[in-house]
Write an enzyme that holds these catalytic residues in place. Structure first.
Site, PDB file in Angstrom:
ATOM      1  N   LEU A   1      31.756 -41.969  13.060  1.00  0.00           N
ATOM      2  CA  LEU A   1      30.456 -42.440  13.563  1.00  0.00           C
ATOM      3  C   LEU A   1      30.522 -42.812  15.041  1.00  0.00           C
ATOM      4  O   LEU A   1      29.504 -42.814  15.727  1.00  0.00           O
ATOM      5  CB  LEU A   1      29.964 -43.639  12.738  1.00  0.00           C
TER       6      LEU A   1
ATOM      7  N   GLY B   1      32.735 -44.467   5.946  1.00  0.00           N
ATOM      8  CA  GLY B   1      33.630 -45.579   6.265  1.00  0.00           C
ATOM      9  C   GLY B   1      33.263 -46.160   7.618  1.00  0.00           C
ATOM     10  O   GLY B   1      32.687 -45.463   8.466  1.00  0.00           O
TER      11      GLY B   1
ATOM     12  N   GLN C   1      34.246 -50.676  15.356  1.00  0.00           N
ATOM     13  CA  GLN C   1      33.113 -49.778  15.612  1.00  0.00           C
ATOM     14  C   GLN C   1      31.782 -50.501  15.759  1.00  0.00           C
ATOM     15  O   GLN C   1      30.787 -49.896  16.158  1.00  0.00           O
ATOM     16  CB  GLN C   1      32.996 -48.749  14.470  1.00  0.00           C
TER      17      GLN C   1
ATOM     18  N   HIS D   1      42.037 -43.283   8.080  1.00  0.00           N
ATOM     19  CA  HIS D   1      41.218 -43.185   9.303  1.00  0.00           C
ATOM     20  C   HIS D   1      40.683 -44.570   9.683  1.00  0.00           C
ATOM     21  O   HIS D   1      40.733 -44.965  10.855  1.00  0.00           O
ATOM     22  CB  HIS D   1      40.077 -42.195   9.007  1.00  0.00           C
ATOM     23  N   GLU D   2      40.191 -45.333   8.694  1.00  0.00           N
ATOM     24  CA  GLU D   2      39.618 -46.659   8.984  1.00  0.00           C
ATOM     25  C   GLU D   2      40.701 -47.662   9.406  1.00  0.00           C
ATOM     26  O   GLU D   2      40.477 -48.484  10.296  1.00  0.00           O
ATOM     27  CB  GLU D   2      38.834 -47.194   7.780  1.00  0.00           C
TER      28      GLU D   2
END
Ligand code: NI
Length: 179
Positions: A97, A47, A52, A142-143
C-alpha cells in the site's frame, strides 16, 4: 465513514525506520490496531504495519481471507518476531500500500514460525507454510519487514527500486488520493 489513517507512500523516511517494541498492551494500542485495520480494508490491502501510518511501534494487522467486499479473519500482531525459518524458499508476486501499483516476485523462506502478542496482550505463535497458504506466508514476512524499515523493493536491484519509487512519486503528484 470509518475513521482511518493516511497511508504513507515511498520515499517517506518513516518507512525506512526501525519501529519500537511495545512495552504495554493497553486500550490505546487496541484502538490503533482497529483503526489500522479499517485503513487496510479501506485501501483494499491484506496487511498493514504501523510504519505505514506514520507510527513507529511494532504493530501490524492482516487479513488474507477477505473476498471482495467481504471481510474475513483479521489478525492483530504486537511485537511479532520470526523465531524460525525454513531453508526452503517460496516466491510470490508482492505489492504494498506504500508502493501503489508496483509489483514484483519476491523470494522468502517457505515457512516461518512467528511469536507475537494479540491485542489483549496474550502470547501466540503462527506457523506458516507456503504450500498451504502462500499469501499468508509472504504477507506476515512482508509486514514484519516493514517494522524493521525494510520494503519489498529493497530485495530488487537499485535500478528497479528507483524506477518504482519514481513511478509512485508521479502517481502521488497526479492524484493525492491514490490508493
Ligand atoms: Ni507493505
Amino acid at each position: 465513514m470509518n475513521d482511518v489513517y493516511e497511508v504513507v507512500k515511498v520515499p517517506a523516511p518513516v518507512l525506512k525506520q526501525q519501529a519500537d517494541i511495545i512495552g504495554t498492551v493497553d486500550g490505546a494500542i487496541e484502538k490503533q490496531l482497529s483503526k489500522m485495520l479499517e485503513t487496510m480494508y479501506a485501501s483494499k490491502g491484506v496487511g498493514l504495519a504501523a510504519n505505514q501510518v506514520g507510527i513507529l511501534n511494532r504493530a501490524l494487522v492482516m487479513d488474507v481471507t477477505q473476498q471482495g467486499e467481504e471481510r474475513g479473519q483479521a489478525i492483530y500482531m504486537i511485537n511479532p518476531e520470526i523465531i524460525w525459518e525454513s531453508e526452503e524458499r517460496s516466491t510470490y508476486q508482492e505489492g504494498c500500500l506504500s508502493i501503489p501499483q508496483q509489483y514484483a516476485d519476491i523470494e522468502r523462506p517457505a515457512s516461518v514460525r512467528v511469536k507475537y502478542l494479540d491485542e489483549k496482550g496474550a502470547a501466540h505463535e503462527l506457523l506458516t507454510n507456503a504450500e498451504e497458504n502462500l499469501l499468508l506466508n509472504h504477507c506476515v514476512q512482508h509486514e514484519i519487514d516493514h517494522l524493521n524499515g525494510r520494503l519489498f523493493i529493497d530485495y530488487l536491484s537499485s535500478i528497479r527500486r528507483n524506477m518504482m519509487v519514481k513511478k509512485v512519486q508521479k502517481l502521488v503528484k497526479q492524484d493525492q488520493h491514490v490508493l
